[in-house]
Design a protein around this motif. Structure first.
Motif, PDB file in Angstrom:
ATOM      1  N   GLN A 172      -4.243  -5.368   2.890  1.00 31.50           N
ATOM      2  CA  GLN A 172      -4.206  -3.881   2.227  1.00 31.50           C
ATOM      3  C   GLN A 172      -2.474  -3.937   1.515  1.00 31.50           C
ATOM      4  O   GLN A 172      -1.957  -2.718   1.676  1.00 31.50           O
ATOM      5  N   THR A 175      -2.644  -2.074  -1.983  1.00 34.02           N
ATOM      6  CA  THR A 175      -2.737  -0.607  -1.584  1.00 34.02           C
ATOM      7  C   THR A 175      -1.475   0.051  -1.386  1.00 34.02           C
ATOM      8  O   THR A 175      -1.194   1.207  -1.439  1.00 34.02           O
ATOM      9  N   ARG A 207      -5.085  -2.644 -10.163  1.00 35.00           N
ATOM     10  CA  ARG A 207      -5.243  -1.376  -9.227  1.00 35.00           C
ATOM     11  C   ARG A 207      -4.510  -0.416  -9.763  1.00 35.00           C
ATOM     12  O   ARG A 207      -4.706   0.915  -9.437  1.00 35.00           O
ATOM     13  N   LEU A 379     -10.648   4.411  -1.468  1.00 35.47           N
ATOM     14  CA  LEU A 379      -9.929   3.372  -1.798  1.00 35.47           C
ATOM     15  C   LEU A 379     -10.841   1.957  -1.592  1.00 35.47           C
ATOM     16  O   LEU A 379     -10.258   0.725  -1.718  1.00 35.47           O
ATOM     17  N   ILE A 385      -6.321   2.881  -8.174  1.00 37.87           N
ATOM     18  CA  ILE A 385      -6.034   3.802  -7.318  1.00 37.87           C
ATOM     19  C   ILE A 385      -5.406   5.271  -7.897  1.00 37.87           C
ATOM     20  O   ILE A 385      -4.669   5.189  -8.525  1.00 37.87           O
TER      21      ILE A 385
END
Length: 409
Positions: A172, A175, A207, A379, A385
């Protein structure tokens, strides 16, 4: 017989970490500024007093400020039961009174009273305040929320670089990079960059939100001479290379997305890009690849003002993060590791609490702070995102992470 929760004990260490003991059970608080930790403790006791319908007493031991006893009322009034001793009279003859300095405009401005704290807007206090018009003080969660925003908004003496690391894929990192950049962007109002520093291709550009172009760090590197001392000087001049995330007020610099390309970003390329980007952005959050031996990876760590070690709460991902820390310490980055923030992300809705506790205990001995972020279905899909689509608890958790990062910078 006095109920044991009527007398609460709390301690605040010099680094701002707090411990609150209620009826024999202790709770640890993360390290903020000591005064903020005190406000969080007092706000929690106001909630407790409200629940019980009577005042509670707080015995507070502050490593940097001595001990005091406070009576906390359900209304939010805090009554000191102990005070500082009066100063001792000076011995010997009185010293001559120095000549008074004429006050300046700066003295006038400095003497302005602080703005009153806004009334509660969250929880039962916020509901009562809106319904009755009363100015109730905020509760513990709201005090913590406001303190985190203040920390994220703090001024830095120079541009700051945050580097997100874990050599395992699926940890992650991307993220974390996007959510940290979004949190800084939302609360600081721009001049924040999320940068994909993979040596070939990463997924940060995918993303992020849609954009009108597909240029990447390689394109910027090719045109970097345009940003020399007599060249392009405005942040808007970067628009053809970065991808604007308008809703969250940050930009994204993607890594190479050409499947047929053979170019890579090495340490010299990273340092050249970083020197230019630091002229335009106050906060740069760098996503890294999985090869900690790559020259651009080591260059990013060398440049970092703050490391963020991210891992899911899984044995394999956490072991990779622990191995990374061992390697960084052996390479002379012990101080950066000690100042690092560890983020442990729940991999599923129902995670293993025993594993999470063990991982937290391990990284807490190695890094400055360890924070948990919850699982969020928004997520899971791996697509773009949307910060606004995250659950409120997720956004709050990343706000606390960003506050801890800002504190270390």
């Amino acid at each position: 017989m006095t109920d044991p929760v009527d007398r609460i004990e709390a301690r605040i260490a010099a680094d701002g970490r707090g411990t609150v003991t209620v009826a024999g059970r202790s709770e640890e608080l993360a390290g903020w500024e000591p005064e903020v930790t005190k406000r969080v403790i007092v706000a929690r006791l106001v909630d407790l007093a409200h629940e019980r319908g009577r005042p509670v007493e707080l015995a507070l031991d502050q490593e940097a400020g001595g001990a005091e006893v406070l009576r906390v009322h359900p209304s939010g009034v805090v009554e000191p039961l102990t005070g500082a001793a009066p100063p001792s009279p000076a011995a010997g003859p009185a010293a001559p009174t120095p000549a008074r300095r004429a006050p300046t405009v700066q003295d006038l401005l400095t003497a302005r009273p602080a703005a009153p704290e806004p009334p509660a807007a969250q929880g039962w206090r916020g509901r009562v305040a809106r319904a009755t018009g009363l100015r109730l003080s905020p509760g513990a969660a709201e005090v913590r929320h406001r303190a985190a925003i203040q920390q994220v908004r703090r001024s830095f003496s120079a541009p700051r670089t945050v580097v997100v690391i874990n050599p395992k894929g699926g940890a992650q990192k991307t993220t974390a990079t996007l959510l940290l950049a979004a949190t800084f962007g939302v609360h600081r109002g721009g001049y924040v960059l999320a940068w994909d520093n993979n040596e070939t291709r990463g997924t940060l550009g995918w993303r992020a939100g849609s954009t009108s172009h597909n240029r990447t760090a390689v394109d910027l590197l090719t045109d970097l001479n345009r940003f020399g001392d007599t060249g392009l000087q405005r942040v808007g001049d970067l628009d053809r290379y970065v991808r604007d995330q308008a809703d969250s007020q940050f930009d994204v610099l993607a890594s190479d997305e050409d499947a047929a390309a053979s170019s890579t970003i090495d340490d010299l390329a990273f340092r050249r890009l970083h020197a230019t980007l630091a002229r335009f952005y106050r906060v740069i959050v760098v996503d890294t690849g999985n090869n900690m031996r790559a020259s651009n990876w080591t260059a990013a760590v060398d440049t970092a003002d703050q490391l963020v070690i991210v891992s899911t709460e899984r044995e394999d991902t956490a072991a990779s993060a622990a191995w990374l820390i061992d390697g960084l310490r052996e390479k002379g980055h012990e101080r950066k590791v000690q100042n690092a923030v560890t983020v442990l992300a729940a991999p599923a809705l129902n995670s293993d609490p025993a594993l999470a506790k063990r991982l937290h205990a391990h990284f807490d001995q190695l890094t400055r702070s360890v924070l948990h972020v919850p699982y969020d279905p928004a997520l899971v899909g791996g697509g773009p995102i949307e910060f606004g689509a995250l659950a409120p608890a997720t956004r709050e958790a990343w706000l606390q992470v960003a506050a801890s990062v800002a504190q270390g910078m």
